[in-house]
Scaffold this motif. Sequence first.
Motif, PDB file in Angstrom:
ATOM      1  N   ASN A 221       1.266 -16.919  10.233  1.00  0.00           N
ATOM      2  CA  ASN A 221       0.772 -16.219  11.983  1.00  0.00           C
ATOM      3  C   ASN A 221      -0.583 -15.128  11.699  1.00  0.00           C
ATOM      4  N   THR A 222      -1.725 -15.581  12.449  1.00  0.00           N
ATOM      5  CA  THR A 222      -2.821 -14.812  11.768  1.00  0.00           C
ATOM      6  C   THR A 222      -2.051 -13.364  12.013  1.00  0.00           C
ATOM      7  N   GLU A 223      -1.376 -12.177  13.054  1.00  0.00           N
ATOM      8  CA  GLU A 223      -1.257 -10.829  12.959  1.00  0.00           C
ATOM      9  C   GLU A 223      -0.463 -10.776  12.183  1.00  0.00           C
ATOM     10  N   ALA A 224       0.416 -11.132  12.014  1.00  0.00           N
ATOM     11  CA  ALA A 224       1.496 -11.319  11.172  1.00  0.00           C
ATOM     12  C   ALA A 224       1.049 -11.016   9.444  1.00  0.00           C
ATOM     13  N   SER A 225       0.220 -12.366   9.510  1.00  0.00           N
ATOM     14  CA  SER A 225      -0.276 -12.557   7.483  1.00  0.00           C
ATOM     15  C   SER A 225      -1.429 -11.272   7.851  1.00  0.00           C
ATOM     16  N   LEU A 226      -1.720 -10.499   8.640  1.00  0.00           N
ATOM     17  CA  LEU A 226      -3.079  -9.414   8.032  1.00  0.00           C
ATOM     18  C   LEU A 226      -2.129  -8.505   7.970  1.00  0.00           C
ATOM     19  N   GLN A 227      -1.070  -7.898   9.054  1.00  0.00           N
ATOM     20  CA  GLN A 227      -0.302  -6.918   8.387  1.00  0.00           C
ATOM     21  C   GLN A 227       0.361  -6.834   7.335  1.00  0.00           C
ATOM     22  N   ALA A 228       1.091  -8.095   7.020  1.00  0.00           N
ATOM     23  CA  ALA A 228       1.723  -8.428   5.975  1.00  0.00           C
ATOM     24  C   ALA A 228       1.072  -7.893   4.556  1.00  0.00           C
ATOM     25  N   LEU A 229      -0.635  -8.632   4.092  1.00  0.00           N
ATOM     26  CA  LEU A 229      -1.618  -8.967   3.691  1.00  0.00           C
ATOM     27  C   LEU A 229      -1.805  -6.811   3.516  1.00  0.00           C
ATOM     28  N   LEU A 230      -1.400  -5.874   4.312  1.00  0.00           N
ATOM     29  CA  LEU A 230      -2.448  -4.586   3.933  1.00  0.00           C
ATOM     30  C   LEU A 230      -1.470  -3.831   3.588  1.00  0.00           C
ATOM     31  N   ALA A 231       0.435  -4.152   3.619  1.00  0.00           N
ATOM     32  CA  ALA A 231       1.550  -3.269   2.923  1.00  0.00           C
ATOM     33  C   ALA A 231       1.070  -4.204   1.817  1.00  0.00           C
ATOM     34  N   LEU A 232       1.046  -5.415   1.261  1.00  0.00           N
ATOM     35  CA  LEU A 232       1.165  -5.915   0.464  1.00  0.00           C
ATOM     36  C   LEU A 232       0.020  -5.500  -0.447  1.00  0.00           C
ATOM     37  N   ALA A 233      -1.101  -4.628  -0.177  1.00  0.00           N
ATOM     38  CA  ALA A 233      -2.376  -4.715  -1.391  1.00  0.00           C
ATOM     39  C   ALA A 233      -2.063  -2.686  -1.080  1.00  0.00           C
ATOM     40  N   ARG A 234      -1.469  -1.829   0.066  1.00  0.00           N
ATOM     41  CA  ARG A 234      -1.048  -0.607  -0.229  1.00  0.00           C
ATOM     42  C   ARG A 234       0.160  -0.652  -1.124  1.00  0.00           C
ATOM     43  N   SER A 235       1.077  -1.665  -1.393  1.00  0.00           N
ATOM     44  CA  SER A 235       1.921  -1.191  -1.917  1.00  0.00           C
ATOM     45  C   SER A 235       1.855  -1.468  -4.072  1.00  0.00           C
ATOM     46  N   TYR A 236       0.448  -0.497  -3.367  1.00  0.00           N
ATOM     47  CA  TYR A 236      -0.179  -0.931  -5.240  1.00  0.00           C
ATOM     48  C   TYR A 236      -0.593   0.289  -5.632  1.00  0.00           C
ATOM     49  N   GLU A 237      -0.814   1.012  -7.079  1.00  0.00           N
ATOM     50  CA  GLU A 237      -0.860   1.975  -7.278  1.00  0.00           C
ATOM     51  C   GLU A 237      -1.332   1.904  -9.291  1.00  0.00           C
ATOM     52  N   ALA A 295     -10.616  -3.284   1.443  1.00  0.00           N
ATOM     53  CA  ALA A 295     -10.994  -2.005   1.024  1.00  0.00           C
ATOM     54  C   ALA A 295      -9.948  -1.806  -0.823  1.00  0.00           C
ATOM     55  N   ILE A 296      -8.538  -1.524   0.356  1.00  0.00           N
ATOM     56  CA  ILE A 296      -7.421  -1.730  -0.243  1.00  0.00           C
ATOM     57  C   ILE A 296      -7.010  -1.971  -1.218  1.00  0.00           C
ATOM     58  N   THR A 297      -7.272  -3.365  -1.269  1.00  0.00           N
ATOM     59  CA  THR A 297      -7.176  -3.964  -2.624  1.00  0.00           C
ATOM     60  C   THR A 297      -7.707  -3.452  -3.432  1.00  0.00           C
ATOM     61  N   PHE A 298      -8.613  -3.265  -3.128  1.00  0.00           N
ATOM     62  CA  PHE A 298     -10.042  -3.213  -4.206  1.00  0.00           C
ATOM     63  C   PHE A 298      -9.660  -2.076  -4.987  1.00  0.00           C
ATOM     64  N   CYS A 299      -9.617  -0.576  -4.039  1.00  0.00           N
ATOM     65  CA  CYS A 299      -9.227   0.549  -4.362  1.00  0.00           C
ATOM     66  C   CYS A 299      -7.611   0.632  -5.285  1.00  0.00           C
ATOM     67  N   ARG A 300      -6.819  -0.371  -5.350  1.00  0.00           N
ATOM     68  CA  ARG A 300      -5.260  -0.165  -5.536  1.00  0.00           C
ATOM     69  C   ARG A 300      -5.300  -1.098  -7.395  1.00  0.00           C
ATOM     70  N   THR A 301      -6.035  -2.072  -6.262  1.00  0.00           N
ATOM     71  CA  THR A 301      -6.030  -2.999  -7.884  1.00  0.00           C
ATOM     72  C   THR A 301      -6.771  -2.910  -9.101  1.00  0.00           C
ATOM     73  N   GLY A 302      -8.007  -2.614  -8.135  1.00  0.00           N
ATOM     74  CA  GLY A 302      -9.355  -2.907  -9.340  1.00  0.00           C
ATOM     75  C   GLY A 302     -10.418  -3.462  -8.850  1.00  0.00           C
ATOM     76  N   PRO A 303     -11.468  -3.813  -8.986  1.00  0.00           N
ATOM     77  CA  PRO A 303     -12.442  -4.120  -8.470  1.00  0.00           C
ATOM     78  C   PRO A 303     -12.926  -5.809  -8.742  1.00  0.00           C
ATOM     79  N   PRO A 304     -12.882  -6.301  -7.958  1.00  0.00           N
ATOM     80  CA  PRO A 304     -12.949  -8.092  -8.237  1.00  0.00           C
ATOM     81  C   PRO A 304     -13.812  -8.154  -9.630  1.00  0.00           C
TER      82      PRO A 304
END
Length: 479
Positions: A221-237, A295-304
């Motif tokens: 599901n498009t919206e659910a996927s985007l929200q879930a992936l945002l949560a996943l990116a935010r879960s890293y530090e 943006a959050i993915t790169f901030c939390r896991t480093g540059p690609p």
Amino acid sequence: FTYDADMEWDMNTPWYRPTRVCHVVSGAEFGWRTGGGKWPAYYPDSVGAVVNVGPGSPTGICFGYGAKFPAKYQRALFICDWSYGKLYAVHMSPHGASYTGELEEFITGTPLPLTDIVIRPQDGAMYFAVGGRKVQSGLYRVTYVGDEATAEVDAQDAKEKAARATRQKLEQLHEGSHEDAIEHAWPHLDDGDRIIRYAARTAIEHRPREEWMKKALQETNTEASLQALLALARSYERKDKGSGEGIDRAPPTFKDEARDAEFAEAQTQILDALAKHDWAKLTDDQRITLLRTYAITFCRTGPPAMEQRKELISKFDALFPASSYELNNELAQLLVYLQAPSATPKAIDLLLSAPTQEQQLAYAKTLRHAHSGWTPQLRKKFFRWFHRAANYRGGAAFTLFVENMKKDAVALLSAEEKKSLAPILNAKPPAELTFVEEEPREFVKKWTVDELADTLEKNLKDRNFDHGKKMFAAAKCFA
């Protein structure tokens, strides 16, 4: 609810936040950071405001519950502004699981430096105090005289009760351990209500990542996927770099160096899942969520990695510029972070044609980090813009913000470039204020108000506000 202060030093910048009433839902984040680090209100992981008020100095607040006032004032939130001497009544309207508000100037005075306010249950009257900074202190009593009923009303509005109940049920999952949280929260990730989606994502983020990571990566599901992936990116530090909040910073070097295996694998999985979304089929809000997640993915896991970087540049270069300032602002930051050579000339065009100084500052703030894509002509255009910006006005730190942007940009110049640009870099800014570089327009017709009356009264739907801003600037109205 709270009455949030502004930072007057930031006035007339894109990151200025007016005083505002905020709904402090569970897990709320309002993006307050120092200086230019503040989040735009449109970020999906920021709650935003119930109503923006404007410049001021918030002090005491209270609801009108218990006052012998007409019903709408009993339900109103009263907020005190010390500096402008205004007591506002904020009339709340249920909007899904949250609220919107309308401001009414309830009492004003010059001076009326309001400090605090209360409804006294013994007599149903409002009391407020004034004083401070050598102004005579005082205590005022407000009562109602009139024909409207003043019987006590229910505090809660019955409208949207089900939506609020859903939000509150999800918020119960934010505290303590709830092994069934994923089961209950996941179906609400694609809710049409932004605040319910926020509550659901927050509940999921509170659970161990291994419980839901696979589900997030496989969601269709498009919206659910985007929200879930945002949560996943935010879960890293990243313990070595801090969690990070945005990519408006000096870009990485993109060298093929050793990377943390856990972060590298997680990043690849998130980027692969994000790549499945078709930009053309997304709403603008979903596009913002997509860009924010990158943006959050790169901030939390480093540059690609270098290969991933090339693929991302190819993808987003074709989409830039987009249809709105918000999308262009995020695309510009992402492409400059990735050091896309094509981003610089496009962002320069946006900078020079942006209709407001706030938008111009946003693009300049991003361009100061651009390493690639420059030509001598683009350099000249960019640094000449600082002559224009020197005439702009804002809060106490405004001039310093502009000077620091220029300083960062100059630091990236070679010695040869500094020498060739010296006449521009050292030139005294002109006194005349020019907001937008516009070619002279051909005279077509001198319109009268009467000729426009019918349009103004009957046909003001679906207007292009970005175009309107450009025309406002082209006509020198900002000046």
